[in-house]
Design an enzyme around this catalytic site. Structure first.
Site, PDB file in Angstrom:
ATOM      1  N   HIS A 357      -2.653  14.704   8.286  1.00 55.86           N
ATOM      2  CA  HIS A 357      -1.963  13.542   8.733  1.00 55.86           C
ATOM      3  C   HIS A 357      -0.274  13.792   8.300  1.00 55.86           C
ATOM      4  O   HIS A 357       0.642  12.903   8.855  1.00 55.86           O
ATOM      5  CB  HIS A 357      -2.129  12.114   8.300  1.00 55.86           C
ATOM      6  CG  HIS A 357      -3.529  11.535   8.412  1.00 55.86           C
ATOM      7  ND1 HIS A 357      -3.522  10.729   9.563  1.00 55.86           N
ATOM      8  CD2 HIS A 357      -4.748  11.856   8.225  1.00 55.86           C
ATOM      9  CE1 HIS A 357      -4.891  10.266   9.897  1.00 55.86           C
ATOM     10  NE2 HIS A 357      -5.663  11.183   8.903  1.00 55.86           N
ATOM     11  N   LYS A 548       7.889  -0.454  11.151  1.00 61.37           N
ATOM     12  CA  LYS A 548       7.105   0.714  10.514  1.00 61.37           C
ATOM     13  C   LYS A 548       7.540   0.749   9.103  1.00 61.37           C
ATOM     14  O   LYS A 548       8.442   0.162   8.639  1.00 61.37           O
ATOM     15  CB  LYS A 548       7.508   2.159  11.100  1.00 61.37           C
ATOM     16  CG  LYS A 548       9.036   2.393  11.144  1.00 61.37           C
ATOM     17  CD  LYS A 548       9.317   3.684  12.050  1.00 61.37           C
ATOM     18  CE  LYS A 548       9.223   3.559  13.470  1.00 61.37           C
ATOM     19  NZ  LYS A 548       8.006   4.064  14.098  1.00 61.37           N
ATOM     20  N   ARG A 549       6.617   1.567   7.908  1.00 62.41           N
ATOM     21  CA  ARG A 549       7.304   1.679   6.944  1.00 62.41           C
ATOM     22  C   ARG A 549       8.476   2.065   6.828  1.00 62.41           C
ATOM     23  O   ARG A 549       9.062   2.873   7.674  1.00 62.41           O
ATOM     24  CB  ARG A 549       6.188   2.597   6.057  1.00 62.41           C
ATOM     25  CG  ARG A 549       4.839   2.238   5.931  1.00 62.41           C
ATOM     26  CD  ARG A 549       4.922   1.007   4.791  1.00 62.41           C
ATOM     27  NE  ARG A 549       5.077   1.401   3.565  1.00 62.41           N
ATOM     28  CZ  ARG A 549       4.338   1.634   2.369  1.00 62.41           C
ATOM     29  NH1 ARG A 549       2.944   1.389   2.898  1.00 62.41           N
ATOM     30  NH2 ARG A 549       4.546   1.900   1.132  1.00 62.41           N
ATOM     31  N   LYS A 554      12.001   8.142   8.808  1.00 57.67           N
ATOM     32  CA  LYS A 554      11.838   7.414   9.794  1.00 57.67           C
ATOM     33  C   LYS A 554      13.231   6.968  10.368  1.00 57.67           C
ATOM     34  O   LYS A 554      13.450   6.433  11.335  1.00 57.67           O
ATOM     35  CB  LYS A 554      11.072   6.367   9.766  1.00 57.67           C
ATOM     36  CG  LYS A 554       9.465   6.677   9.397  1.00 57.67           C
ATOM     37  CD  LYS A 554       8.616   5.801   8.747  1.00 57.67           C
ATOM     38  CE  LYS A 554       7.132   6.327   8.592  1.00 57.67           C
ATOM     39  NZ  LYS A 554       6.233   6.186   9.699  1.00 57.67           N
ATOM     40  N   THR A 656       1.827   5.736  15.514  1.00 52.40           N
ATOM     41  CA  THR A 656       0.992   5.133  16.611  1.00 52.40           C
ATOM     42  C   THR A 656       1.700   3.844  17.012  1.00 52.40           C
ATOM     43  O   THR A 656       1.332   3.292  17.833  1.00 52.40           O
ATOM     44  CB  THR A 656      -0.416   4.662  15.606  1.00 52.40           C
ATOM     45  OG1 THR A 656       0.058   4.235  14.332  1.00 52.40           O
ATOM     46  CG2 THR A 656      -1.406   5.785  15.481  1.00 52.40           C
ATOM     47  N   LYS A 660       1.751   1.695  20.539  1.00 47.37           N
ATOM     48  CA  LYS A 660       1.454   0.046  20.822  1.00 47.37           C
ATOM     49  C   LYS A 660       2.622  -0.542  21.411  1.00 47.37           C
ATOM     50  O   LYS A 660       2.577  -1.380  22.349  1.00 47.37           O
ATOM     51  CB  LYS A 660       1.465  -0.538  19.377  1.00 47.37           C
ATOM     52  CG  LYS A 660       0.014   0.137  18.615  1.00 47.37           C
ATOM     53  CD  LYS A 660       0.044  -0.381  17.155  1.00 47.37           C
ATOM     54  CE  LYS A 660      -0.975   0.305  16.342  1.00 47.37           C
ATOM     55  NZ  LYS A 660      -0.858   0.626  14.947  1.00 47.37           N
TER      56      LYS A 660
HETATM   57  C1  26W Z   1      -0.752   7.570  -1.517  1.00 52.11           C
HETATM   58  C2  26W Z   1      -0.699   8.919  -1.160  1.00 52.11           C
HETATM   59  C3  26W Z   1      -0.603   9.004   0.363  1.00 52.11           C
HETATM   60  C4  26W Z   1      -0.139  10.393   0.996  1.00 52.11           C
HETATM   61  C5  26W Z   1       0.111  10.538   2.272  1.00 52.11           C
HETATM   62  C6  26W Z   1      -1.104   8.154   1.423  1.00 52.11           C
HETATM   63  C7  26W Z   1      -1.140   8.410   2.506  1.00 52.11           C
HETATM   64  C8  26W Z   1      -0.602   9.423   3.084  1.00 52.11           C
HETATM   65  C9  26W Z   1      -0.563   9.631   4.484  1.00 52.11           C
HETATM   66  C10 26W Z   1      -0.774  11.070   4.987  1.00 52.11           C
HETATM   67  C11 26W Z   1       0.735   9.063   5.091  1.00 52.11           C
HETATM   68  C12 26W Z   1       0.449   8.567   6.691  1.00 52.11           C
HETATM   69  O1  26W Z   1      -0.066   7.165   6.880  1.00 52.11           O
HETATM   70  N1  26W Z   1       0.766   9.228   7.602  1.00 52.11           N
HETATM   71  C13 26W Z   1       1.015   8.763   9.002  1.00 52.11           C
HETATM   72  O2  26W Z   1      -0.298   8.994   9.479  1.00 52.11           O
HETATM   73  C14 26W Z   1      -0.348   8.431  10.858  1.00 52.11           C
HETATM   74  C15 26W Z   1      -1.667   8.329  11.594  1.00 52.11           C
HETATM   75  O3  26W Z   1      -2.291   9.701  11.759  1.00 52.11           O
HETATM   76  C16 26W Z   1       0.461   9.035  11.652  1.00 52.11           C
HETATM   77  O4  26W Z   1       0.432   8.477  12.838  1.00 52.11           O
HETATM   78  C17 26W Z   1       2.062   9.107  11.093  1.00 52.11           C
HETATM   79  O5  26W Z   1       2.824  10.032  11.772  1.00 52.11           O
HETATM   80  C18 26W Z   1       1.957   9.777   9.782  1.00 52.11           C
HETATM   81  O6  26W Z   1       3.092   9.552   9.058  1.00 52.11           O
END
Ligand code: 26W
Length: 729
Positions: A357, A548-549, A554, A656, A660
């Site tokens: 991801h 979004k976060r 971003k 995502t 939406k």
């Molecule tokens: C706690 C460490 C950690 C590191 C990375 C937690 C979560 C992550 C994920 C990789 C971050 C994340 O949520 N990435 C997002 O994933 C979405 C679903 O595929 C994508 O639509 C987003 O572009 C991506 O930033």
């Protein structure tokens, strides 16, 4: 009848549950009692489908998907289940008679905030879709006692509030106390040769905790299939060590209980950056071993040979968070079930598939060898053996290329020694996918380049998707009803059918109705904004939304600079020809991410200046909507005219929210990044014929001599609308 769906049946269940399960009469019941009574009544009907589904799966000896994810964001369950059961109106009437309002009851529901953002919500969208597509699946996860923090804004700053989502109980889960698994941690290993001359290893743990299953039913839309999300909670093996207690060592007795429950106490609130904390690794291993032990239990219960495990289980790794599963399945097969290594490895690498991801280096998980070895001594040995055999294969393919060997190794030896979990996941999986076409290409060209050269057939793309049930039908019923009135309801299970709206793009009546739906949604959000922030916004102004976060990639701050440009232009020329616009921001910042928190403060400070300025406030408003989560996302989405998707090119793996907002009819202002590229192909492109050099394009790069804004290929701020310029839907 406890599973009838007539108004009378539902009303009877609602009251029976209130009396018998909650011991309340309507007159003395709190709003939460009433919500719980309805939730439990609806759960009865959902679970009935769940039982029938399990019987069908058993009878048909199905192959099952196991989705392993450290994060889920299911969102509120009640309305989604009413939609899926097709009893929304009946339920509304059933509670109206005893004097309740369904929307008010819905507001009582706490959502399980078991994730940070995109990755966790995608997991829940996949669970919804697999149930609707009638794919046998189970979603394995962690039942954090405290999920993602609730966000409050005080003096413009983010304040984190503990997420006590379980405080009033969780009517949607069923605990399975008899379904527990032992989890070893720490300690050391001992090797010996057994009487058959086999090399054996036993793991002597320092601690043992146990995992307990909590099941939440996941019902598909208008189908009988009801899958489950099985979340694990950590508990002490002995809930109280009386021996220690009797020696008066009360605190040692309790310590074991505290240590054990600590593992699923709290979700790590970071996204896109890893916290190399030992507890995070404990959580990941705990999730993996409980889930694999559960799958093996079912497999053996059904009398199936372990050598065929991969023929019955397809395990998807949601990022590298559960990737220790590769080593754990090898440990279970080799150490506990005595399969030989080669057979176990054949099973393992045909069992797993890995979704990546993110390309951000700071988000690619790597565990210090010392840390992993201390917690999982046996897994470190197994990873070394996997690596030895794997590097042998690399050397055979690329003789003499030791630089490549060092790059591909599961162990990073360039400095302190780390385990590269993306490499472990790739070597142990039959497929690796990115989450949008561009991202999957970049994955093969950068982070996993060497692996794509070695195993090109292993790599594929699976662009993310979102469920239209929750993000259109539940979030925006008037839009859903308008579409269904015109093209039927097939689109709810097959989104391609939305193409049938194209013939209506020039239908004035349809467009008028569509605009009325949009305006109603904006009025609804305006009321919500007034309630939550005290700011009055004009629903007839353009709602320009970025939800979004908060993250530098971003680029909420780029959006903020655009607002300042518009503000200054209006100050200079109050008669400037600028449409009235309301900028709405929403999103949480990781608690430790200083710059993200500063961006939140910047936005709120801009809002203070702009909203207070009599010269511009009827033309420009800025709002920071607090506590962005699934529930609030459902409120915000339908009201957007403009959807800001302006990440730095190459950084947003997919997105995502972009999907939406597009589905709810917003025009996308976006970087050619992630899934924006594929949305653009679907909905068409409309290059802004700038009447004036809009600031955003100049932000994208300096003006060129002829006064035309230079188009930076990465930041072509093109509005994505249907060619004919009408709104997309
Ligand atoms: C706690 C460490 C950690 C590191 C990375 C937690 C979560 C992550 C994920 C990789 C971050 C994340 O949520 N990435 C997002 O994933 C979405 C679903 O595929 C994508 O639509 C987003 O572009 C991506 O930033």
């Amino acid at each position: 009848m406890r599973s009838g769906t007539t108004v009378a049946d539902l009303k009877q269940s609602f009251l029976d549950t209130l009396f018998c399960t909650l011991g309340r009469v309507p007159s003395a019941a709190t709003p939460h009692d009433l919500y719980t009574a309805l939730a439990l009544s609806i759960r009865d009907r959902v679970l009935k489908q769940g039982v029938q589904t399990l019987e069908t799966y058993h009878a048909r000896d199905v192959r099952m998907v196991a989705y392993l994810s450290a994060e889920y964001l299911p969102g509120p369950h009640l309305a989604n289940n009413l939609l899926n059961l097709g009893i929304w109106d009946q339920a509304r009437q059933a509670v109206e008679e005893p004097g309740c309002d369904l929307d008010f009851l819905r507001q009582q529901e706490e959502e399980p905030g078991l994730g940070n953002g995109g990755l966790g919500r995608l997991a829940s969208c996949f669970m919804d879709s697999m149930a609707t597509l009638e794919l046998p699946a189970v979603g394995y996860g962690l039942r954090y006692e405290f999920g993602i923090f609730d966000q409050a804004i005080r003096d413009g700053w983010q304040v984190e509030i503990t997420d006590k989502w379980l405080r009033f109980g969780n009517p949607w889960e069923v605990v399975r106390p008899e379904l527990t698994f032992e989890v070893k941690l720490g300690g050391y290993t001992e090797a010996w040769t057994d009487e058959q001359g086999r090399y054996r290893v036993r793991w002597i743990p320092q601690h043992v905790v146990q995992g307990i299953a909590y099941d939440t039913p996941i019902l598909g839309y208008h189908v009988n299939t009801c899958n489950r999300m099985r979340l694990w909670k950590a508990e002490a093996v002995e809930s109280f060590d009386f021996a220690a207690f009797n020696h008066g060592d009360y605190y040692r007795a309790v310590h074991d209980k505290m240590f054990s429950e600590n593992i699923t106490k709290v979700l790590y609130p970071n996204d896109e950056v890893i916290q190399g904390k030992n507890l995070r690794l404990e959580q990941q291993y705990f999730l993996v071993t409980c889930s694999l032990q559960d799958m093996l239990r079912v497999h053996r219960l059904l009398g199936r040979p372990l050598e065929k495990f991969h023929e019955k289980w397809a395990v998807q790794l949601n990022d590298t968070h559960p990737s220790i599963a590769i080593a754990e399945l090898m440990r279970l097969l080799v150490d506990e079930y005595l399969l030989d290594w080669d057979t176990a490895w054949h099973v393992t690498r045909h069992t797993f598939a890995y979704t990546n991801h993110t390309l951000l280096p700071e988000a690619l998980e790597k565990w210090p060898v010392a840390m992993l070895g201390a917690l999982l001594p046996r897994h470190l040995e197994i990873i070394y053996e996997i690596n030895r055999r794997f590097l042998g294969e690399v050397r055979a393919q690329f003789p003499g290329d030791e630089a490549r060997v060092a790059r591909m190794s599961l162990i990073d030896e360039t400095g302190e020694r780390y385990i590269r979990m993306a490499h472990v996941a790739t070597v142990g999986s039959h497929h690796v996918n990115g989450v949008a076409r561009l991202h999957s290409d970049l994955l093969k060209q950068t982070v996993l380049r060497d692996f794509a050269e070695l195993w090109p057939e292993k790599f594929c793309n699976v662009t993310n998707g979102v469920t239209p049930r929750r993000f259109m039908a539940v979030a925006n019923p008037p839009l859903a009803q308008l579409i269904t009135r015109r093209i039927g309801d097939g689109w709810l299970k097959n989104l391609d059918e939305l193409r049938r709206l194209e013939s209506l793009a020039d239908d004035a009546a349809f467009r008028q109705e569509w605009r009325e739906v949009k305006l109603a949604a904006k009025r609804q959000l305006a009321r919500c904004i007034a309630q939550h922030t005290g700011v009055t916004v004009d629903p007839t102004s353009l709602f320009d939304i970025q939800a979004k976060r908060i993250h530098e990639y971003k680029r909420q701050h780029l959006n903020a600079l655009h607002i300042l440009t518009l503000y200054l232009r209006l100050k200079r020329d109050p008669q400037a020809d600028l449409p009235a616009r309301t900028f709405i921001f929403a999103g949480k910042a990781a608690p430790g991410y200083f710059m993200a928190k500063l961006i939140i403060k910047l936005i709120n400070s801009i809002a203070d200046v702009v909203n207070r300025d009599p010269v511009v406030r009827d033309r420009l408003k800025v709002v920071f909507f607090p506590d962005f989560n699934v529930k609030n996302g459902q409120r915000i989405c339908p009201a957007a005219d403009l959807s800001e998707q302006i990440s730095t090119a190459g950084k947003e793996a997919s997105g995502t929210g972009n999907m939406k907002f597009a589905l709810d009819g917003a025009l996308t202002i976006g970087t050619l990044d992630g899934a924006n590229i594929e949305i653009r192909e679907e909905v068409g492109v409309f290059h802004a014929r700038a009447k004036w050099p809009t600031s955003r394009l100049t932000d994208a790069g300096p003006m060129v001599p002829d006064g035309q804004p230079r188009r930076d290929p990465g930041v072509a701020c093109s509005r994505l609308v249907r060619q004919r310029g009408s709104h997309l839907v």
